[in-house]
Motif scaffolding. Structure first.
Motif, PDB file in Angstrom:
ATOM      1  N   THR A   3      13.168  22.546  -9.661  1.00  0.00           N
ATOM      2  CA  THR A   3      12.229  21.588  -9.089  1.00  0.00           C
ATOM      3  C   THR A   3      10.861  22.212  -8.897  1.00  0.00           C
ATOM      4  N   HIS A   4      10.697  23.446  -9.333  1.00  0.00           N
ATOM      5  CA  HIS A   4       9.416  24.133  -9.193  1.00  0.00           C
ATOM      6  C   HIS A   4       8.533  23.822 -10.393  1.00  0.00           C
ATOM      7  N   MET A   5       7.263  23.738 -10.107  1.00  0.00           N
ATOM      8  CA  MET A   5       6.308  23.475 -11.162  1.00  0.00           C
ATOM      9  C   MET A   5       5.098  24.365 -10.944  1.00  0.00           C
ATOM     10  N   ALA A   6       4.523  24.821 -12.018  1.00  0.00           N
ATOM     11  CA  ALA A   6       3.303  25.621 -11.940  1.00  0.00           C
ATOM     12  C   ALA A   6       2.343  25.070 -12.983  1.00  0.00           C
ATOM     13  N   ASP A   7       1.093  25.439 -12.837  1.00  0.00           N
ATOM     14  CA  ASP A   7       0.151  25.089 -13.892  1.00  0.00           C
ATOM     15  C   ASP A   7      -0.744  26.275 -14.174  1.00  0.00           C
ATOM     16  N   VAL A   8      -1.260  26.298 -15.368  1.00  0.00           N
ATOM     17  CA  VAL A   8      -2.141  27.371 -15.800  1.00  0.00           C
ATOM     18  C   VAL A   8      -3.252  26.747 -16.629  1.00  0.00           C
ATOM     19  N   THR A   9      -4.424  27.336 -16.524  1.00  0.00           N
ATOM     20  CA  THR A   9      -5.543  26.918 -17.358  1.00  0.00           C
ATOM     21  C   THR A   9      -5.718  27.953 -18.463  1.00  0.00           C
ATOM     22  N   ILE A  10      -5.828  27.455 -19.673  1.00  0.00           N
ATOM     23  CA  ILE A  10      -6.047  28.316 -20.828  1.00  0.00           C
ATOM     24  C   ILE A  10      -7.457  28.064 -21.339  1.00  0.00           C
ATOM     25  N   HIS A  11      -8.211  29.150 -21.492  1.00  0.00           N
ATOM     26  CA  HIS A  11      -9.557  29.054 -22.054  1.00  0.00           C
ATOM     27  C   HIS A  11      -9.476  29.377 -23.541  1.00  0.00           C
ATOM     28  N   PRO A  32      10.409  24.154 -24.327  1.00  0.00           N
ATOM     29  CA  PRO A  32      11.272  23.862 -23.185  1.00  0.00           C
ATOM     30  C   PRO A  32      10.604  24.314 -21.888  1.00  0.00           C
ATOM     31  N   GLY A  33      10.562  23.423 -20.918  1.00  0.00           N
ATOM     32  CA  GLY A  33       9.975  23.745 -19.619  1.00  0.00           C
ATOM     33  C   GLY A  33       8.543  23.270 -19.449  1.00  0.00           C
ATOM     34  N   VAL A  34       7.912  22.808 -20.518  1.00  0.00           N
ATOM     35  CA  VAL A  34       6.541  22.293 -20.404  1.00  0.00           C
ATOM     36  C   VAL A  34       6.607  20.802 -20.104  1.00  0.00           C
ATOM     37  N   MET A  35       5.948  20.410 -19.015  1.00  0.00           N
ATOM     38  CA  MET A  35       5.944  19.003 -18.630  1.00  0.00           C
ATOM     39  C   MET A  35       4.711  18.275 -19.142  1.00  0.00           C
ATOM     40  N   ALA A  36       3.568  18.968 -19.191  1.00  0.00           N
ATOM     41  CA  ALA A  36       2.323  18.317 -19.603  1.00  0.00           C
ATOM     42  C   ALA A  36       1.339  19.362 -20.103  1.00  0.00           C
ATOM     43  N   ALA A  37       0.473  18.918 -20.992  1.00  0.00           N
ATOM     44  CA  ALA A  37      -0.643  19.734 -21.480  1.00  0.00           C
ATOM     45  C   ALA A  37      -1.799  18.774 -21.694  1.00  0.00           C
ATOM     46  N   ARG A  60       4.109  33.049 -22.777  1.00  0.00           N
ATOM     47  CA  ARG A  60       4.601  32.301 -23.947  1.00  0.00           C
ATOM     48  C   ARG A  60       3.671  31.128 -24.255  1.00  0.00           C
ATOM     49  N   LEU A  61       3.122  30.502 -23.228  1.00  0.00           N
ATOM     50  CA  LEU A  61       2.166  29.412 -23.448  1.00  0.00           C
ATOM     51  C   LEU A  61       0.940  29.937 -24.180  1.00  0.00           C
ATOM     52  N   LEU A  62       0.411  31.057 -23.703  1.00  0.00           N
ATOM     53  CA  LEU A  62      -0.757  31.658 -24.340  1.00  0.00           C
ATOM     54  C   LEU A  62      -0.437  32.071 -25.773  1.00  0.00           C
ATOM     55  N   LEU A  70      -6.157  30.736 -32.886  1.00  0.00           N
ATOM     56  CA  LEU A  70      -7.264  30.713 -31.930  1.00  0.00           C
ATOM     57  C   LEU A  70      -7.227  31.937 -31.030  1.00  0.00           C
ATOM     58  N   HIS A  71      -8.358  32.249 -30.461  1.00  0.00           N
ATOM     59  CA  HIS A  71      -8.438  33.272 -29.428  1.00  0.00           C
ATOM     60  C   HIS A  71      -8.487  32.559 -28.082  1.00  0.00           C
ATOM     61  N   ALA A  72      -7.694  33.030 -27.138  1.00  0.00           N
ATOM     62  CA  ALA A  72      -7.613  32.332 -25.846  1.00  0.00           C
ATOM     63  C   ALA A  72      -7.201  33.311 -24.760  1.00  0.00           C
ATOM     64  N   GLU A  73      -7.476  32.930 -23.515  1.00  0.00           N
ATOM     65  CA  GLU A  73      -7.105  33.721 -22.351  1.00  0.00           C
ATOM     66  C   GLU A  73      -6.575  32.789 -21.266  1.00  0.00           C
ATOM     67  N   LEU A  74      -5.710  33.352 -20.422  1.00  0.00           N
ATOM     68  CA  LEU A  74      -5.267  32.636 -19.231  1.00  0.00           C
ATOM     69  C   LEU A  74      -6.340  32.777 -18.167  1.00  0.00           C
TER      70      LEU A  74
END
Length: 77
Positions: A3-11, A32-37, A60-62, A70-74
């Protein structure tokens, strides 16, 4: 199921168009485990991903974004 959820911003370093961001978001949502993007055309370098940290981690998202060439950072708060 957790029931836990987290979010992260990817640049994303590169300039991407709306269609490219939609493809990335669709790929992330299939994990698996991603609810929204989501991203907004007003801030095309930022993408927010909501996920269950018990099922997937932010690295894993990054890695999924960078695997598309692409080049990206958390971004942490």
């Amino acid at each position: 199921m957790s029931t836990h959820m987290a979010d992260v911003t990817i640049h994303i370093d590169e300039d991407t168009d709306h269609a490219a961001r939609e493809r990335i978001q669709d790929t992330l949502r299939e994990l698996p485990g991603v609810m929204a993007a989501s991203s907004h055309d007003e801030r095309p370098h930022l993408m927010v991903v909501e996920y269950d940290p018990a099922r997937i981690n932010s690295r894993r998202l990054l890695d999924t974004v960078t695997a598309s060439g692409l080049h990206a950072e958390l971004i942490g708060l």
